[in-house]
Motif scaffolding. Structure first.
Motif, PDB file in Angstrom:
ATOM      1  N   LEU A 160       6.484   7.603   6.144  1.00  0.00           N
ATOM      2  CA  LEU A 160       5.994   6.417   5.276  1.00  0.00           C
ATOM      3  C   LEU A 160       5.486   6.538   3.966  1.00  0.00           C
ATOM      4  O   LEU A 160       4.925   5.875   3.717  1.00  0.00           O
ATOM      5  CB  LEU A 160       5.820   5.275   6.712  1.00  0.00           C
ATOM      6  CG  LEU A 160       6.179   5.472   7.327  1.00  0.00           C
ATOM      7  CD1 LEU A 160       6.146   4.398   9.163  1.00  0.00           C
ATOM      8  CD2 LEU A 160       7.649   4.011   6.795  1.00  0.00           C
ATOM      9  N   ARG A 161       4.387   7.124   4.562  1.00  0.00           N
ATOM     10  CA  ARG A 161       3.125   7.819   3.507  1.00  0.00           C
ATOM     11  C   ARG A 161       3.433   8.206   2.279  1.00  0.00           C
ATOM     12  O   ARG A 161       4.029   7.746   1.146  1.00  0.00           O
ATOM     13  CB  ARG A 161       2.203   8.779   3.546  1.00  0.00           C
ATOM     14  CG  ARG A 161       0.958   8.530   4.800  1.00  0.00           C
ATOM     15  CD  ARG A 161       0.104   9.732   4.541  1.00  0.00           C
ATOM     16  NE  ARG A 161       0.707  11.127   4.434  1.00  0.00           N
ATOM     17  CZ  ARG A 161       0.769  11.535   6.213  1.00  0.00           C
ATOM     18  NH1 ARG A 161       1.215  10.358   7.271  1.00  0.00           N
ATOM     19  NH2 ARG A 161       1.417  12.625   6.008  1.00  0.00           N
ATOM     20  N   GLY A 162       5.075   8.861   2.421  1.00  0.00           N
ATOM     21  CA  GLY A 162       5.845   9.195   1.025  1.00  0.00           C
ATOM     22  C   GLY A 162       6.531   7.877   0.273  1.00  0.00           C
ATOM     23  O   GLY A 162       6.603   8.211  -0.546  1.00  0.00           O
ATOM     24  N   LEU A 163       7.047   7.073   1.810  1.00  0.00           N
ATOM     25  CA  LEU A 163       7.590   5.935   0.915  1.00  0.00           C
ATOM     26  C   LEU A 163       6.939   5.440   0.396  1.00  0.00           C
ATOM     27  O   LEU A 163       6.658   4.323  -0.527  1.00  0.00           O
ATOM     28  CB  LEU A 163       7.986   5.503   2.058  1.00  0.00           C
ATOM     29  CG  LEU A 163       8.916   3.906   1.602  1.00  0.00           C
ATOM     30  CD1 LEU A 163       9.977   3.596   0.599  1.00  0.00           C
ATOM     31  CD2 LEU A 163       9.966   3.431   2.746  1.00  0.00           C
ATOM     32  N   MET A 164       5.515   5.093   1.098  1.00  0.00           N
ATOM     33  CA  MET A 164       4.713   3.799  -0.402  1.00  0.00           C
ATOM     34  C   MET A 164       4.416   4.646  -1.320  1.00  0.00           C
ATOM     35  O   MET A 164       4.303   3.908  -2.605  1.00  0.00           O
ATOM     36  CB  MET A 164       3.009   4.830   0.361  1.00  0.00           C
ATOM     37  CG  MET A 164       3.712   3.322   2.026  1.00  0.00           C
ATOM     38  SD  MET A 164       3.666   1.054   1.218  1.00  0.00           S
ATOM     39  CE  MET A 164       5.285   1.256   1.841  1.00  0.00           C
ATOM     40  N   VAL A 165       4.231   6.181  -1.499  1.00  0.00           N
ATOM     41  CA  VAL A 165       4.285   6.714  -2.896  1.00  0.00           C
ATOM     42  C   VAL A 165       5.384   6.704  -4.160  1.00  0.00           C
ATOM     43  O   VAL A 165       5.231   6.278  -5.203  1.00  0.00           O
ATOM     44  CB  VAL A 165       3.831   8.541  -2.838  1.00  0.00           C
ATOM     45  CG1 VAL A 165       4.129   9.247  -4.136  1.00  0.00           C
ATOM     46  CG2 VAL A 165       2.282   8.251  -1.982  1.00  0.00           C
ATOM     47  N   SER A 166       6.689   6.262  -3.074  1.00  0.00           N
ATOM     48  CA  SER A 166       7.297   6.393  -3.800  1.00  0.00           C
ATOM     49  C   SER A 166       7.847   4.814  -4.750  1.00  0.00           C
ATOM     50  O   SER A 166       8.091   5.358  -6.019  1.00  0.00           O
ATOM     51  CB  SER A 166       9.353   6.759  -2.941  1.00  0.00           C
ATOM     52  OG  SER A 166       8.941   8.124  -3.255  1.00  0.00           O
TER      53      SER A 166
END
Length: 220
Positions: free
Chosen positions: A16-22
């Motif tokens: 989810l952290r990575g999704l926010m960055v994406s």
């Protein structure tokens, strides 16, 4: 070979952290692409060949080279050649934004050429100067006509944002690779990641389809 699936080993917090960055990269790149793409389209339609040519080369470079090459080049060559050092997220936004600008410019150019001449003539008759014609007549009309393509290009950029993982930006793909390495569960990890990309992209593709059908209905 018997393989036992274990999705319980997948930790969703880093994904989810990575999704926010994406999503952050995608939104910022789309803002650049939507605004700069229109300006670039106007420059591509300039009657002056010497003004047109550099921007045509810009578009063709980004359309005819792989996005991963563009990202790596901007990350490693720009600091070396121009002594410009930016944080990784900004560099990622710049790389994706420039790519999207090139593709959006072509979408805008087709839409600008389709603006009815009667609307331009009406604006001239009202005493609008060239900048006012562009701002109040050409841009709104071209933008509405380009929305399906702009949304499609935006989704493509969301998917291509996975390429920034190669330069160690902690986006969704980067976090997925790290999680797969830690858990030794690449099948489960990348299956979940694929579903996340699908969950974000699919609704927008449906919106694009709806807008296309509506446009065709209005045109008929």
């Amino acid at each position: 070979m018997n393989y036992t699936f274990d999705f319980n080993s997948i930790t969703f917090a880093p994904l989810l952290r990575g999704l926010m960055v994406s999503l952050e990269l995608t939104v910022a790149a789309n803002i650049i692409g939507v605004i700069a793409g229109f300006g670039l389209a106007l420059l591509l339609m300039s009657p002056y060949r010497l003004l047109r040519m550099p921007f045509m080369l810009f578009v063709e470079f980004f359309r005819c080279t792989p996005a991963i090459v563009q990202i790596v080049w901007i990350f490693y060559c720009v600091p070396m050649l121009f002594d410009v050092f930016l944080d990784p997220i900004t560099m990622g936004v710049l790389a994706l934004g420039l790519n999207l600008t090139a593709f959006n410019a072509e979408a805008y150019r087709a839409s600008i050429q389709a603006v009815p001449k009667e609307q331009i003539d009406a604006g001239i008759a009202l005493g609008l100067n060239p900048w006012q014609l562009v701002l109040y007549i050409v841009f709104p009309t071209a933008f509405r006509a380009s929305v399906p393509v702009l949304l499609t290009n935006g989704i493509v950029i969301f998917q291509q944002s996975a390429l920034v993982a190669i330069v160690a930006i902690a986006d969704l793909m980067y976090e997925a690779k790290s999680l797969a390495t830690e858990t030794y569960r690449p099948i489960e990890t990348f299956t979940v990641v694929a579903l996340i990309y699908f969950a974000v992209s699919f609704p927008i593709t449906q919106i694009v389809g709806f807008l296309e059908r509506r446009r065709q209905l209005l045109a008929s």
